[in-house]
Design an enzyme around this catalytic site. Structure first.
Site, PDB file in Angstrom:
ATOM      1  CE  LYS A 144      -3.780  -2.503   2.112  1.00 41.67           C
ATOM      2  NZ  LYS A 144      -4.347  -3.037   3.344  1.00 41.67           N
ATOM      3  CD  GLN A 188      -3.553  -4.822   6.561  1.00 40.90           C
ATOM      4  OE1 GLN A 188      -3.397  -3.838   5.853  1.00 40.90           O
ATOM      5  NE2 GLN A 188      -4.219  -5.891   6.155  1.00 40.90           N
ATOM      6  CG  ASP A 216     -10.154  -0.668   4.996  1.00 45.12           C
ATOM      7  OD1 ASP A 216      -9.852  -0.974   3.826  1.00 45.12           O
ATOM      8  OD2 ASP A 216      -9.471  -0.985   5.990  1.00 45.12           O
TER       9      ASP A 216
END
Ligand code: NAP
Length: 292
Positions: A51, A95, A118
């Site tokens: 990322k 994460q 997200d």
């Protein structure tokens, strides 16, 4: 059989994103993504590195926060609050999965929904269910939908079976495909570990989306001739013939299924690259909205 090339579609999405970044930069604004990693899970470390690298290649600002596995809930929440208030950060991602002592749901709730790239915050989940176009949609299902559209697969009126009901993939995937409009309008069934006669259910489908988390869980008996298969699975299996000692396989037995399909995604090189591409696009969307 058509192989759906996730790398090529991801490159196309990144090309579009780059143009939007250039336009923001012409106004003196650089989109910023913060990625928080708690603990030392090697797969998570690899995702976070990826990322970071993609942000850099697109000219985005990225900040990586690596907290030890012993970080407390309070420390994580304080960091999230700082990032919520940081004007250089437009997207925040913690994460998954965090260590067991961290309450992941509480962390998700703490993220400003406007920076929740997200799409896991309840506000964004509800917006998706309500077909509100300002929803941030989870990156993996968003990437799967884009793959279908780019491959010219008609979803309107199609029978789709999504195998898996997680909040990250299965549920939002079903919501996207049943929504009204382009890339949606499908007749969607969700299957899971309690589904009886799975192969009877999946064989009805024009499109099968596999998000199970079990290597090669779907075989030739699960797929009818001419179906389209999107394989979300990323599973490590031992392979002494490789340098690392393992290789990645999907949730679909590719060798057995591919000859029957009209189109299928490979693993790796299918859904994986799309997830990161959609994360970058979502971050730029957040930046555009926050700086409008
Ligand atoms: P998850 O939270 O573990 O959910 C798996 C789902 O599959 C659950 O709903 C489970 O049912 C169902 N399931 C398990 N065994 C089954 C069986 N034998 N038959 C039918 N359904 C079964 O996993 P996830 O987070 O959704 O991820 C799914 C897969 O996608 C994993 O391989 C993951 O690594 C991969 N993934 C890839 C990306 C990417 O970027 N490509 C992103 C995210 C995830 P129950 O609900 O009944 O337990």
């Amino acid at each position: 059989m058509k192989l759906i090339d996730g790398k090529a579609v991801a490159a196309k999405v990144e090309h579009e994103t780059r143009a939007r970044i250039d336009s923001l930069k012409s106004r003196g604004i650089t989109p910023g993504l913060a990625v928080v990693l708690i603990g030392e899970d090697p797969a998570s470390q690899a995702y976070v590195r990826n990322k970071d690298r993609t942000c850099a290649s697109l000219g985005m600002h990225s900040r990586k926060f690596e907290l030890p596995a012993t970080a407390t809930q309070e420390e994580v929440l304080i960091l999230v609050a700082e990032l919520n208030a940081d004007p250089a950060i437009h997207g925040i991602l913690v994460q998954s999965p965090p260590p067991k002592h961290i309450d992941e749901h509480a962390v998700t709730l703490a993220i400003d929904p406007r920076k929740d790239v997200d799409g896991f915050h309840p506000i964004n989940v509800a917006k998706l269910a309500m077909e509100d176009p300002t929803a941030f949609v989870p990156c993996t299902p968003l990437g799967c939908q884009r793959l279908l559209m780019e491959a010219g697969v008609e979803t309107s009126g199609a029978e789709v079976v999504v195998v898996g009901r997680s909040l990250i993939v299965g549920k939002p995937m079903a919501l996207l495909l049943m929504a009204k409009g382009s890339g949606g309008d499908a007749t969607v069934t969700i299957a899971h570990s309690r589904t009886k006669n799975l192969s009877t259910v999946t064989r009805r489908a024009d499109i099968v989306i596999a998000a199970i988390g079990r290597p090669k869980a779907l075989g030739a008996e699960h797929i009818r001739d001419g179906a389209v298969v999107i394989d979300v699975g990323i599973n490590r299996i031992e392979d002494p013939s490789t340098k690392s000692g393992y290789r990645l396989v999907g949730d679909v037995d590719f060798e057995a299924v591919a000859p029957k399909c009209s189109a299928i995604t490979p693993v790796p090189g299918g859904v994986g690259p799309m997830t990161i591409a959609m994360l970058m696009a979502n971050t730029v969307t957040a930046c555009e909205r926050l700086t409008a």
